[in-house]
Design an enzyme around this catalytic site. Structure first.
Site, short mmCIF file in Angstrom:
data_model
loop_
_atom_site.label_atom_id
_atom_site.label_comp_id
_atom_site.label_asym_id
_atom_site.label_seq_id
_atom_site.Cartn_x
_atom_site.Cartn_y
_atom_site.Cartn_z
N HIS A 22 0.82 -1.24 0.32
CA HIS A 22 -0.62 -0.29 0.38
C HIS A 22 0.85 1.15 -0.26
O HIS A 22 1.30 1.38 0.36
CB HIS A 22 -0.80 0.02 1.22
CG HIS A 22 -1.95 1.57 1.41
ND1 HIS A 22 -2.63 1.05 0.53
CD2 HIS A 22 -1.78 2.02 2.72
CE1 HIS A 22 -2.98 3.32 0.59
NE2 HIS A 22 -2.83 3.00 2.31
N SER A 23 0.79 2.07 -0.67
CA SER A 23 0.83 3.85 -1.20
C SER A 23 2.16 3.73 -1.26
O SER A 23 3.12 2.93 -1.82
CB SER A 23 0.84 4.24 0.56
OG SER A 23 1.06 5.94 0.42
N TYR A 24 3.43 4.14 -0.17
CA TYR A 24 4.60 4.11 -0.33
C TYR A 24 5.37 2.19 -0.42
O TYR A 24 6.55 2.69 -0.88
CB TYR A 24 5.66 4.81 1.38
CG TYR A 24 6.81 5.09 1.09
CD1 TYR A 24 7.01 7.08 0.07
CD2 TYR A 24 8.07 4.27 1.49
CE1 TYR A 24 8.46 6.61 0.36
CE2 TYR A 24 9.73 4.31 1.36
CZ TYR A 24 9.66 6.35 0.81
OH TYR A 24 10.62 6.39 0.70
#
Length: 444
Positions: A320-322
């Site tokens: 997720h995300s980073y």
């Protein structure tokens, strides 16, 4: 589900190979004497001769020169090639390298080596502050190498900062499937997607618990990464300044009065600082965790020491995300290994950028075939979303809230993994009918 934790350690060091540093000059037909240094092209690399010792050299064929200590074991007169070739069996290279060498008795702690990691996570000498020096003893290459390897075997000490990960009991032994979960950046820790959801919504949407439960139910092993725990905070040591009155010739009574006034002044100043900024009662410093000082380092470390050692034929990532950026960096650093072991990658609103991270063409092509990014969008779940980046397909997560993308795409991710597994199995199956016909025809 029972989970276990594990800490970090420093892996074995790469091996270095010392070279021969002696030059030989001809004295007579087959025997020469010398102690002048230069790089020589001897085939017996690493046979070190202590400086100032006399050596004898027997010249033979084009395969190179043979060096050894001058002693009663070697013939003192010119010899033919038949005699000189027998020297190979007379010289013990290990004994030569051990000559005048200190005992290989090294410490088992960093403190014993007089090294420590500073607040930036750099290995530095405790007294000098200098980086590690390989050539600790001049001309003792073998001893220096052994010292280097011994330092590499030192594990984390009790006082050294450590991190952890969560693993299911079969994470490393499951022969079929392994799922790896990576959260994004910020304050979240292992097992969390978003603290805002945990506080304001529920555990299902804000944590990785639903992913872990379903993965276990479907026969996956599970590893939960902890990429945001990169350092610990400790109180900065106070520097004690010695009072100048100690070295003066003032009477003891007068010095005591001065010290009392100084202590009262410091007490009032500390009280004022605490009143002005109650959150800053102590000065803190950051001690970075060795080889885990960033999310990218953490992902590579866990891959090298755990995921790469796992028995699973199919490894799946949910990032997720980073966490998606950390996965792309992992692939850049371990491209061949990742391609060989990873079956599919589910990204949720990933912030990676193949251009900024300089991912090569082969990586981008692999991502197009094996990755899918569920991005925040007002479109229905799994609706195709256009992208300017030439990496992996982008589809809607069914929500325009970044922190909800993992939870909303939850059922689609498991479906994606199932289809990827089936496609891999189908691609590995041989064309049985066609091959059998060809074999029968060739036999006839």
């Amino acid at each position: 589900m029972p989970l276990s934790t594990t800490g970090t350690y420093l892996g074995p060091a790469p091996r270095l190979f010392p070279g021969c540093r002696r030059r030989c000059r001809r004295v007579r037909n087959d025997v020469s004497v010398s102690c002048r240094p230069r790089k020589c092209n001897s085939n017996l690399v690493g046979a070190r001769i202590p400086r100032g010792k006399v050596i004898t050299t027997a010249r033979g064929s084009s395969t190179g020169e043979l060096e050894g200590h001058a002693s009663s074991r070697l013939p003192p007169q010119p010899c033919s090639w038949g005699q000189s070739s027998d020297l190979l069996s007379r010289i013990d290279l290990d004994e030569l390298m051990k000559k005048d060498e200190p005992p290989l008795d090294f410490p088992d702690t960093l403190e014993g080596f007089e090294y420590a990691f500073n607040e930036k996570g750099q290995l530095r000498h405790i007294k000098t502050g200098e980086p590690f020096v390989f050539n600790y003893r001049e001309d003792l290459h073998r001893w220096n190498q052994k010292r280097y390897e011994a330092l590499g075997e030192v594990d984390a000490t009790e006082s050294e900062p450590k991190s952890f990960i969560f693993m299911s009991e079969d994470a490393l032994t499951n022969p079929q499937k392994l799922m790896v979960l990576i959260h994004g950046s910020g304050v979240v820790r292992a097992g969390q997607w978003a603290r805002r959801l945990i506080i304001n919504e529920d555990l299902d949407s804000g944590t990785q618990i639903p992913f872990i439960k379903r993965a276990v139910a479907e026969g996956y092993g599970v590893i939960v990464l902890n990429p945001n725990e990169n350092y610990i905070e400790v109180e900065k040591p106070k520097i004690h300044v010695q009072s100048s009155s100690d070295s003066s010739d003032e009477p003891a009574e007068k010095r005591e009065r001065k010290d009392k006034v100084s202590k009262e002044t410091k007490k009032r100043r500390d009280f004022y600082e605490k009143y002005r900024n109650p959150q800053r009662e102590k000065e803190m410093m950051q001690l970075y965790i060795r080889e885990n000082g960033s999310p990218e380092e953490h992902a590579i470390y866990v891959w090298d020491h755990f995921i790469a050692q796992a028995a699973a034929e199919n490894v799946f990532f949910v990032a997720h995300s980073y966490g998606g950026l950390a996965f792309v960096e992992l692939m850049i650093q371990r491209e061949a290994d990742v391609k060989n072991k990873v079956t599919a990658v589910a990204l949720t609103d990933s912030v990676h950028n193949v251009w900024h991270q300089e991912a090569g063409k082969t990586i981008r092509e692999w991502m197009r075939e094996n990755c899918c990014n569920w991005v925040s969008s007002s479109e229905p779940l799994d609706t195709s979303v256009e992208s300017m980046l030439p990496d992996c397909p982008r589809v809607s997560a069914g929500t325009d809230r970044h922190e909800l993308t993992s939870w909303k795409s939850f059922p689609s991710i498991f479906k994606f993994f199932t289809e990827a597994s089936e496609a891999k199995i189908s691609s590995l199956k041989p064309a049985v009918t066609r091959r059998s016909h060809r074999i029968k025809h060739e036999e006839l």
